[in-house]
Write a protein that holds these residues in place. Structure first.
Motif, PDB file in Angstrom:
ATOM      1  N   ALA A 135       5.877  19.229  15.882  1.00  0.00           N
ATOM      2  CA  ALA A 135       5.425  20.410  16.621  1.00  0.00           C
ATOM      3  C   ALA A 135       5.810  21.693  15.897  1.00  0.00           C
ATOM      4  O   ALA A 135       5.009  22.642  15.806  1.00  0.00           O
ATOM      5  N   ALA A 136       7.027  21.732  15.356  1.00  0.00           N
ATOM      6  CA  ALA A 136       7.480  22.927  14.646  1.00  0.00           C
ATOM      7  C   ALA A 136       6.638  23.176  13.395  1.00  0.00           C
ATOM      8  O   ALA A 136       6.277  24.321  13.086  1.00  0.00           O
ATOM      9  N   VAL A 137       6.317  22.103  12.677  1.00  0.00           N
ATOM     10  CA  VAL A 137       5.482  22.236  11.483  1.00  0.00           C
ATOM     11  C   VAL A 137       4.093  22.747  11.858  1.00  0.00           C
ATOM     12  O   VAL A 137       3.545  23.649  11.202  1.00  0.00           O
ATOM     13  N   ALA A 138       3.529  22.177  12.926  1.00  0.00           N
ATOM     14  CA  ALA A 138       2.177  22.574  13.339  1.00  0.00           C
ATOM     15  C   ALA A 138       2.138  24.026  13.802  1.00  0.00           C
ATOM     16  O   ALA A 138       1.302  24.820  13.343  1.00  0.00           O
ATOM     17  N   TYR A 139       3.065  24.376  14.684  1.00  0.00           N
ATOM     18  CA  TYR A 139       3.050  25.729  15.241  1.00  0.00           C
ATOM     19  C   TYR A 139       3.672  26.750  14.304  1.00  0.00           C
ATOM     20  O   TYR A 139       3.532  27.959  14.528  1.00  0.00           O
ATOM     21  N   GLY A 140       4.347  26.267  13.266  1.00  0.00           N
ATOM     22  CA  GLY A 140       4.865  27.165  12.245  1.00  0.00           C
ATOM     23  C   GLY A 140       3.811  27.596  11.245  1.00  0.00           C
ATOM     24  O   GLY A 140       4.092  28.401  10.347  1.00  0.00           O
ATOM     25  N   GLY A 141       2.611  27.045  11.359  1.00  0.00           N
ATOM     26  CA  GLY A 141       1.508  27.499  10.516  1.00  0.00           C
ATOM     27  C   GLY A 141       1.207  26.641   9.316  1.00  0.00           C
ATOM     28  O   GLY A 141       0.382  27.003   8.482  1.00  0.00           O
ATOM     29  N   ALA A 142       1.847  25.467   9.213  1.00  0.00           N
ATOM     30  CA  ALA A 142       1.608  24.624   8.036  1.00  0.00           C
ATOM     31  C   ALA A 142       0.144  24.220   7.923  1.00  0.00           C
ATOM     32  O   ALA A 142      -0.392  24.105   6.815  1.00  0.00           O
ATOM     33  N   PHE A 143      -0.522  24.020   9.058  1.00  0.00           N
ATOM     34  CA  PHE A 143      -1.898  23.536   9.015  1.00  0.00           C
ATOM     35  C   PHE A 143      -2.919  24.659   8.852  1.00  0.00           C
ATOM     36  O   PHE A 143      -4.118  24.434   8.952  1.00  0.00           O
ATOM     37  N   SER A 144      -2.416  25.893   8.607  1.00  0.00           N
ATOM     38  CA  SER A 144      -3.330  26.935   8.147  1.00  0.00           C
ATOM     39  C   SER A 144      -3.801  26.606   6.728  1.00  0.00           C
ATOM     40  O   SER A 144      -4.833  27.102   6.273  1.00  0.00           O
ATOM     41  N   ASN A 145      -3.013  25.758   6.041  1.00  0.00           N
ATOM     42  CA  ASN A 145      -3.451  25.163   4.775  1.00  0.00           C
ATOM     43  C   ASN A 145      -4.365  23.996   5.144  1.00  0.00           C
ATOM     44  O   ASN A 145      -3.900  22.927   5.512  1.00  0.00           O
ATOM     45  N   THR A 146      -5.662  24.228   5.056  1.00  0.00           N
ATOM     46  CA  THR A 146      -6.609  23.234   5.564  1.00  0.00           C
ATOM     47  C   THR A 146      -6.564  21.923   4.783  1.00  0.00           C
ATOM     48  O   THR A 146      -6.791  20.860   5.357  1.00  0.00           O
ATOM     49  N   ASP A 147      -6.245  21.975   3.504  1.00  0.00           N
ATOM     50  CA  ASP A 147      -6.155  20.732   2.721  1.00  0.00           C
ATOM     51  C   ASP A 147      -5.012  19.861   3.234  1.00  0.00           C
ATOM     52  O   ASP A 147      -5.143  18.638   3.344  1.00  0.00           O
ATOM     53  N   LEU A 148      -3.888  20.485   3.532  1.00  0.00           N
ATOM     54  CA  LEU A 148      -2.749  19.750   4.077  1.00  0.00           C
ATOM     55  C   LEU A 148      -3.092  19.205   5.459  1.00  0.00           C
ATOM     56  O   LEU A 148      -2.719  18.078   5.813  1.00  0.00           O
ATOM     57  N   ALA A 149      -3.812  19.987   6.249  1.00  0.00           N
ATOM     58  CA  ALA A 149      -4.210  19.535   7.582  1.00  0.00           C
ATOM     59  C   ALA A 149      -5.124  18.318   7.499  1.00  0.00           C
ATOM     60  O   ALA A 149      -4.977  17.361   8.267  1.00  0.00           O
ATOM     61  N   VAL A 150      -6.082  18.339   6.570  1.00  0.00           N
ATOM     62  CA  VAL A 150      -6.985  17.202   6.401  1.00  0.00           C
ATOM     63  C   VAL A 150      -6.203  15.970   5.969  1.00  0.00           C
ATOM     64  O   VAL A 150      -6.460  14.852   6.437  1.00  0.00           O
ATOM     65  N   TYR A 151      -5.222  16.156   5.097  1.00  0.00           N
ATOM     66  CA  TYR A 151      -4.369  15.037   4.667  1.00  0.00           C
ATOM     67  C   TYR A 151      -3.613  14.456   5.854  1.00  0.00           C
ATOM     68  O   TYR A 151      -3.516  13.226   6.005  1.00  0.00           O
ATOM     69  N   ALA A 152      -3.063  15.341   6.712  1.00  0.00           N
ATOM     70  CA  ALA A 152      -2.341  14.876   7.899  1.00  0.00           C
ATOM     71  C   ALA A 152      -3.265  14.116   8.834  1.00  0.00           C
ATOM     72  O   ALA A 152      -2.891  13.081   9.399  1.00  0.00           O
ATOM     73  N   LEU A 153      -4.487  14.607   8.980  1.00  0.00           N
ATOM     74  CA  LEU A 153      -5.466  13.930   9.840  1.00  0.00           C
ATOM     75  C   LEU A 153      -5.848  12.561   9.283  1.00  0.00           C
ATOM     76  O   LEU A 153      -5.938  11.582  10.027  1.00  0.00           O
ATOM     77  N   ARG A 154      -6.065  12.495   7.982  1.00  0.00           N
ATOM     78  CA  ARG A 154      -6.451  11.224   7.354  1.00  0.00           C
ATOM     79  C   ARG A 154      -5.317  10.203   7.506  1.00  0.00           C
ATOM     80  O   ARG A 154      -5.558   9.038   7.846  1.00  0.00           O
ATOM     81  N   THR A 155      -4.083  10.637   7.248  1.00  0.00           N
ATOM     82  CA  THR A 155      -2.936   9.738   7.356  1.00  0.00           C
ATOM     83  C   THR A 155      -2.793   9.202   8.774  1.00  0.00           C
ATOM     84  O   THR A 155      -2.634   7.991   8.991  1.00  0.00           O
ATOM     85  N   ALA A 156      -2.854  10.096   9.752  1.00  0.00           N
ATOM     86  CA  ALA A 156      -2.692   9.691  11.148  1.00  0.00           C
ATOM     87  C   ALA A 156      -3.832   8.790  11.606  1.00  0.00           C
ATOM     88  O   ALA A 156      -3.601   7.775  12.290  1.00  0.00           O
ATOM     89  N   ALA A 157      -5.070   9.139  11.241  1.00  0.00           N
ATOM     90  CA  ALA A 157      -6.226   8.341  11.660  1.00  0.00           C
ATOM     91  C   ALA A 157      -6.172   6.938  11.074  1.00  0.00           C
ATOM     92  O   ALA A 157      -6.480   5.952  11.755  1.00  0.00           O
ATOM     93  N   ASN A 158      -5.768   6.834   9.805  1.00  0.00           N
ATOM     94  CA  ASN A 158      -5.674   5.516   9.180  1.00  0.00           C
ATOM     95  C   ASN A 158      -4.613   4.649   9.857  1.00  0.00           C
ATOM     96  O   ASN A 158      -4.794   3.431  10.023  1.00  0.00           O
TER      97      ASN A 158
END
Length: 266
Positions: free
Chosen positions: A120-143
């Motif tokens: 939660a801290a990473v998400a709300y701290g703005g890490a996923f404003s980096n869209t490439d990192l966000a897509v990586y997080a989504l791919r990892t979680a979905a898999n």
């Protein structure tokens, strides 16, 4: 350093202390361990998300993630997967099953709190404003959410055999470098091998779910060909249950095997 035969009575006594630890102290130590393991996951993800070669990405992750376990061991934090070796205390008849179940249940909950808070801290701290990192997080979680039950169990077993081997090798060490290397190598192997660790997934999947809450990130992930159909809180449970079962089998089985092969017969 401790020999394997010396490790058995040493850990048997350690397991007794773990089973008798005060509830609040045990829970807080577990929150700390969940945070440390999630920190290793954050470092691994941030360092590898931009690498196109999957093998290189796994090696980079394998070089960084193990420092989470090293911090757990050196700080005396409580990690669910490592504590499966309390089986040794049971087999030595120094601890009871109720004490082991109490420890594992409290530590599991604390690990989840620590890992989820960091997600939660990473998400709300703005890490996923980096869209490439966000897509990586989504791919990892979905898999992870899409893993079939049986495969998740097997990957969980393999993972915790190596995690418990890392805990054992580290506790056998007498010096700081020896303890760190003892934990580092087996955990590095499980990361590179792509095995499943329930506490790490307490970070990876919630982080992906939080990234999915950002419409732009979810759109970019779908445009990149990431199938998000399995990514949900129910998918999270469908991953956690078999992975946790596999981790318990692997960890308890490893502890029992070490006890059976290394105990001193009186």
């Amino acid at each position: 350093m401790l020999s394997p035969a010396e490790f058995v009575p040493f850990y048997a006594q350690l397991g007794v202390k773990k089973c008798a630890a005060p509830l609040v102290k045990l829970f807080l130590a577990a929150v700390l361990a969940g945070f440390f393991i999630a920190s290793g996951a954050v470092a691994a993800s941030t360092a590898s998300y931009g690498l196109a070669n999957a093998s290189v990405a796994r090696v980079v992750s394998g070089l960084l993630f193990p420092f989470g376990l090293i911090m757990v061991i050196l700080t005396g934090a409580e990690l669910f997967t490592g504590n499966c070796m309390i089986t040794i205390s049971l087999l030595e008849k120094q601890a009871g099953l109720a004490g082991m179940v109490r420890n594992l249940a409290v530590v599991y909950g604390g690990n989840f709190v620590g890992a989820a808070l960091l997600a939660a801290a990473v998400a709300y701290g703005g890490a996923f404003s980096n869209t490439d990192l966000a897509v990586y997080a989504l791919r990892t979680a979905a898999n992870k959410c899409a893993l079939p039950f049986g495969r998740a169990v097997v990957l969980g077993i393999l993972c915790n055999v190596l995690v418990c081997a890392g805990v054992m090798c580290s506790l056998c060490g007498k010096s700081l470098p020896g303890r760190a290397i003892g934990a580092f190598v087996p955990v590095s192997f499980f990361v590179i091998g792509g095995f499943e660790h329930c506490v790490a997934n307490m970070y990876y999947i919630p982080a992906g779910l939080l990234a999915a809450g950002v419409p732009r990130c979810a759109q970019l992930a779908q445009e990149a060909g990431v199938d998000l159909s399995a990514l949900s809180w129910m998918g999270f449970l469908q991953n956690m249950i078999p992975v946790t079962v596999g981790n318990i089998i692997g960890g308890c089985g490893f502890g029992a095997l070490i006890w059976a092969t290394q105990r001193t017969t009186k």
